[in-house]
Enzyme design. Structure first.
Site, PDB file in Angstrom:
ATOM      1  N   GLY A  74     -20.019 -15.986  18.358  1.00 56.85           N
ATOM      2  CA  GLY A  74     -17.977 -15.030  18.940  1.00 56.85           C
ATOM      3  C   GLY A  74     -17.364 -15.999  18.363  1.00 56.85           C
ATOM      4  N   VAL A  75     -16.137 -15.104  18.372  1.00 56.55           N
ATOM      5  CA  VAL A  75     -15.386 -15.260  17.177  1.00 56.55           C
ATOM      6  C   VAL A  75     -14.371 -16.318  16.991  1.00 56.55           C
ATOM      7  CG1 VAL A  75     -12.550 -14.761  16.644  1.00 56.55           C
ATOM      8  CG2 VAL A  75     -14.167 -13.368  17.721  1.00 56.55           C
ATOM      9  N   ASP A  76     -14.472 -17.498  18.537  1.00 54.45           N
ATOM     10  CA  ASP A  76     -13.119 -18.576  18.525  1.00 54.45           C
ATOM     11  C   ASP A  76     -14.422 -19.750  17.732  1.00 54.45           C
ATOM     12  OD1 ASP A  76     -12.198 -17.154  19.922  1.00 54.45           O
ATOM     13  OD2 ASP A  76     -12.520 -17.681  21.843  1.00 54.45           O
ATOM     14  N   SER A  77     -15.814 -20.047  18.340  1.00 54.00           N
ATOM     15  CA  SER A  77     -16.778 -21.292  17.644  1.00 54.00           C
ATOM     16  C   SER A  77     -16.407 -20.558  16.034  1.00 54.00           C
ATOM     17  CB  SER A  77     -18.226 -20.816  18.666  1.00 54.00           C
ATOM     18  OG  SER A  77     -18.762 -19.761  19.123  1.00 54.00           O
ATOM     19  N   THR A  78     -16.953 -19.287  15.935  1.00 52.86           N
ATOM     20  CA  THR A  78     -17.150 -19.051  14.947  1.00 52.86           C
ATOM     21  C   THR A  78     -16.064 -19.591  13.287  1.00 52.86           C
ATOM     22  OG1 THR A  78     -18.175 -17.548  15.087  1.00 52.86           O
ATOM     23  CG2 THR A  78     -17.566 -17.684  12.537  1.00 52.86           C
ATOM     24  N   SER A  94     -21.910 -19.819  18.987  1.00 61.87           N
ATOM     25  CA  SER A  94     -22.527 -18.756  20.219  1.00 61.87           C
ATOM     26  C   SER A  94     -22.980 -17.347  19.203  1.00 61.87           C
ATOM     27  CB  SER A  94     -22.053 -18.484  20.648  1.00 61.87           C
ATOM     28  OG  SER A  94     -20.491 -18.146  21.069  1.00 61.87           O
ATOM     29  N   GLU A 140      10.229  -9.122  27.226  1.00 56.73           N
ATOM     30  CA  GLU A 140       8.856  -9.459  26.122  1.00 56.73           C
ATOM     31  C   GLU A 140       7.890  -8.305  27.008  1.00 56.73           C
ATOM     32  OE1 GLU A 140      10.482 -10.747  28.344  1.00 56.73           O
ATOM     33  OE2 GLU A 140       9.104 -11.710  29.941  1.00 56.73           O
ATOM     34  N   CYS A 166      15.413 -13.691  33.573  1.00 54.91           N
ATOM     35  CA  CYS A 166      14.595 -13.594  34.383  1.00 54.91           C
ATOM     36  C   CYS A 166      15.576 -14.942  35.273  1.00 54.91           C
ATOM     37  CB  CYS A 166      14.171 -13.156  34.854  1.00 54.91           C
ATOM     38  SG  CYS A 166      14.277 -11.977  36.946  1.00 54.91           S
ATOM     39  N   HIS A 222      13.427  -8.170  31.573  1.00 55.16           N
ATOM     40  CA  HIS A 222      12.029  -8.717  30.168  1.00 55.16           C
ATOM     41  C   HIS A 222      12.109  -8.462  28.981  1.00 55.16           C
ATOM     42  CE1 HIS A 222      10.053 -11.440  33.566  1.00 55.16           C
ATOM     43  NE2 HIS A 222      11.058 -10.724  34.490  1.00 55.16           N
TER      44      HIS A 222
END
Ligand code: XMP
Length: 510
Positions: free
Chosen positions: A225-229, A223, A172, A81, A170
């Protein structure tokens, strides 16, 4: 260094999606600011360059322009684009505002001679996604048109000798039916030999954390949660017991959540100190009903509690589960993602704590973090957890937050979760939870008139929380939810179901 496809970010809303798609195709990709010097790109072991779309027009004042030497690196270039329009303008072609903005699906005819459209000869026409208001009036010398649509005579072009390509549509976006094949063909042109391998990422990340941290000590807040774990498990692999983790229980977690999180961490052999700070949090929330005030109080209290337990304990690094989309948003220099956001629960730590930030997941997308979590042995209960807001149940208790109202909501919410899971619906829903309303209604139980609380149930389908649709739960499930909540949760005599979508509503009620 890993072979990389770099994406120069001109500010398109789809830039992140391009990067995700390239990685889904098994190749590492990074998004970098549009003005990154060509020499830096070379040093990144780039094997190909994608020029993203943009909210700008190439002829507008202040339109973003890359280092002109990017074309001299000899690397394959794909302009999408705006990226294509930039190639046109910078190489002597003409781009003009189109009378009609082209937005939505379009049919193109393409030349399957082009390496970009290899193996796409079977169909005469292909559906693609267009979103542009400029069009190419004259292609630069040395280029040939390789695709066209009714509205865009130049829907794709390529240089006769150099590996430079442009797409007006696009690839994607999933509405471009064969978009992945086109991107895969571009990757083939780039002659990449290395696969983007999450197992290898783990080894590299562990070595990287070790080198960065040295003999220092790291503190992190989890917490559940996935990220901190996942960030914690990775860091523990690198530095062992020089990582300390705190789990601050604010008293606003779901039923049994605190115990479940502690048990899951124990099973992963991570040492976590649980701090019961519920009295401080609930004390400060007393009488507060404004949702934004609740959020501010909780954020500030979190920092106070964290600082109290960490100060003077000789930690050098603060572990954070920052993900790639946050990094891109904070470093983008153009377009809709320009504003710098403060995302993290511990992002506002006072400078006097002098902690350096360790972000081992900063190059990963959420789905990659989940995959890595799986490889690291993080239990499914954590990997598939539904998103839960930092301010916890406080923003699902409309009005005053106190222990009695928290107890009511916890019980109702536990029933919602267990029934949805029992009906095997949890994997199909983005979030599902109960909300306690600040009104009472009249009911009748046995022979007695009651005047009790109302619980609302919220269940939504979404892919990214930016938009969401209310879930069409089966009537039998709704029926069980309502009967169980009313008969089992003392103080509730009515259940309602939220049938609003986002926008214009939000997922949470506050
Ligand atoms: P809304 O209500 O804005 O929610 O449609 C979108 C997503 O964000 C979550 N959410 C929050 N998460 N702190 C968080 O960490 C917050 O203050 C917060 N507010 C909403 C919400 O659960 C949903 O997944």
């Amino acid at each position: 260094m890993t072979e990389t496809i770099v994406i120069l970010d001109f500010g398109s809303q789809y830039t992140q999606l391009i990067s995700r798609r390239i990685r889904e195709l098994g190749v590492y990709s990074e998004i970098i600011p549009f003005q990154t010097p060509a020499a830096t790109i070379k040093d990144m072991n780039a094997r190909g360059i994608i020029l993203s779309g943009s909210p700008y027009s190439v002829y507008q004042r202040g339109a973003p322009k890359p280092d002109k030497d990017v074309f001299s690196l000899g690397l394959p270039v794909l302009g999408i684009c705006y990226g294509m329009q930039y190639i046109t303008q910078s190489m002597g072609g003409i781009v003009q505002r189109s009378k009609q903005r082209e937005y939505g699906r379009a049919e193109i005819e393409l030349s399957c001679e082009s390496p970009l459209f290899k193996d796409m000869c079977a169909d005469a026409r292909h559906t693609v996604w267009m979103s542009h208001s400029d069009r190419i009036e004259k292609i630069p010398e040395g280029f040939t048109v390789v695709a066209s649509s009714a509205n865009s005579p130049v829907a794709a072009f390529q240089h006769a000798e150099k590996p430079i390509f442009g797409l007006q549509f696009h690839p994607e976006v999933s509405h471009t039916v064969e978009g992945m094949r086109i991107l895969g063909n571009f990757i083939n042109v780039c002659a990449i030999t290395q696969k983007w391998n999450l197992g290898e990422f783990i080894d590299t990340a562990v070595r990287g954390i070790r080198d960065t941290v040295g003999k220092d000590r790291v503190i992190g807040a989890i917490s559940g949660g996935v990220d901190s774990t996942v960030a914690s498990v990775l860091t523990q692999r690198a530095v062992g017991n020089r990582l300390k983790l705190l789990f601050i229980d604010n008293g606003l977690l779901r039923e049994h959540e605190s115990g479940e999180v502690m048990a899951a961490f124990k099973a992963m052999h991570l040492t976590v100190t649980r701090i019961d700070a519920s009295a401080v949090f609930l004390g400060r929330l007393r009488g507060v009903t404004d949702p934004e005030k609740k959020r501010k109080i909780i954020g500030k209290t979190f920092i106070d509690v964290f600082e109290k337990h960490v100060s003077g304990k000789n930690f050098t690094w603060l572990l954070q589960g920052t993900l790639y989309p946050d990094v891109i948003e904070s470093t983008s220099h153009v377009g809709p993602s320009q504003t710098i956001k403060s995302h993290h629960n511990v992002g506002g730590l006072p400078a006097r704590m002098r902690l350096k930030i360790l972000e081992p997941l900063r190059l990963l997308f959420k789905d990659e973090v989940r995959s890595i979590g799986g490889l690291l042995g993080v239990p499914r209960t954590i990997l598939s957890r539904q998103p839960f807001p930092g301010p916890g149940l406080s923003i699902r208790i409309l009005g005053d937050v106190n222990r009695q109202r928290i107890d009511i909501l916890k019980k109702a919410d536990a029933i919602v979760r267990s029934e949805i899971e029992h009906a095997s619906l949890s994997d199909t829903l983005w979030q599902y939870f109960a909300v306690l309303l600040p009104v009472r209604t009249v009911g009748i139980m046995g022979d007695e008139r009651t005047y009790e609380h109302v619980v609302a149930i919220r269940a939504v389908n979404s892919t990214d929380a930016m938009t969401a649709d209310w879930s069409r739960l089966p009537y039998e499930v709704m029926d069980r939810l309502a009967s169980r909540i009313i008969s089992e949760v003392v103080g509730v005599n009515r259940v309602v179901y939220d049938i609003s979508s986002k926008p214009p509503s939000t997922i949470e009620w506050e």
